[in-house]
Design a protein around this motif. Structure first.
Motif, short mmCIF file in Angstrom:
data_model
loop_
_atom_site.label_atom_id
_atom_site.label_comp_id
_atom_site.label_asym_id
_atom_site.label_seq_id
_atom_site.Cartn_x
_atom_site.Cartn_y
_atom_site.Cartn_z
N ASN A 8 -2.78 1.92 -4.79
CA ASN A 8 -1.65 0.99 -4.79
C ASN A 8 -0.51 1.62 -4.00
O ASN A 8 -0.19 2.80 -4.19
N THR A 9 0.08 0.84 -3.11
CA THR A 9 1.22 1.33 -2.34
C THR A 9 2.29 0.24 -2.29
O THR A 9 2.02 -0.93 -2.57
N THR A 10 3.47 0.64 -1.90
CA THR A 10 4.58 -0.30 -1.72
C THR A 10 5.00 -0.23 -0.26
O THR A 10 5.23 0.86 0.28
N ASP A 11 5.08 -1.39 0.40
CA ASP A 11 5.49 -1.38 1.80
C ASP A 11 7.01 -1.21 1.90
O ASP A 11 7.70 -1.11 0.88
N TYR A 27 -1.73 -7.73 -0.12
CA TYR A 27 -0.67 -7.79 -1.12
C TYR A 27 -1.21 -8.27 -2.46
O TYR A 27 -2.19 -9.01 -2.52
N GLY A 48 9.23 -3.46 -0.24
CA GLY A 48 9.07 -3.45 -1.68
C GLY A 48 7.89 -4.22 -2.21
O GLY A 48 7.74 -4.38 -3.42
N ASN A 49 7.01 -4.72 -1.34
CA ASN A 49 5.82 -5.46 -1.76
C ASN A 49 4.70 -4.49 -2.12
O ASN A 49 4.43 -3.54 -1.38
N VAL A 50 4.04 -4.74 -3.23
CA VAL A 50 2.96 -3.86 -3.70
C VAL A 50 1.61 -4.42 -3.29
O VAL A 50 1.37 -5.63 -3.35
#
Length: 87
Positions: free
Chosen positions: A25-28, A48, A31-33
């Motif tokens: 899991n990452t956040t761009d 997303y 702020g979108n996960v």
């Protein structure tokens, strides 16, 4: 092989070699996960969480699945070509 199958084969042959995987899991930067999908060294897509979780699995497995399907089609076409022609 039809023109469409040849076009699929051509895209498959130049795509990033797999196997592909679904990353952590990452956040761009907005702020979108979500998750990166791609090889260990090269992410090729970002999925997303607003998308269905099955989309990431579909994308990650696409190269292997498409390769298998193309090989199966080519094998079956070869079998048809070797069949005797009825009089």
């Amino acid at each position: 092989m039809t023109d469409r199958l040849q076009a699929i084969r051509d895209r498959y042959d130049v795509a990033t070699c797999g196997p592909w995987f679904i990353g952590e899991n990452t956040t761009d930067n907005q702020g979108n996960v979500g998750n990166h999908v791609g090889t260990e060294r090269l992410p090729v897509a970002y999925v997303y969480y607003s998308a269905d979780c099955c989309d990431a699995a579909f994308i990650a497995n696409a190269p292997q699945d498409i390769g298998y399907l193309l090989e199966t089609i080519e094998r079956l076409e070869g079998e048809l070509d070797r069949r005797p022609v009825a009089d």
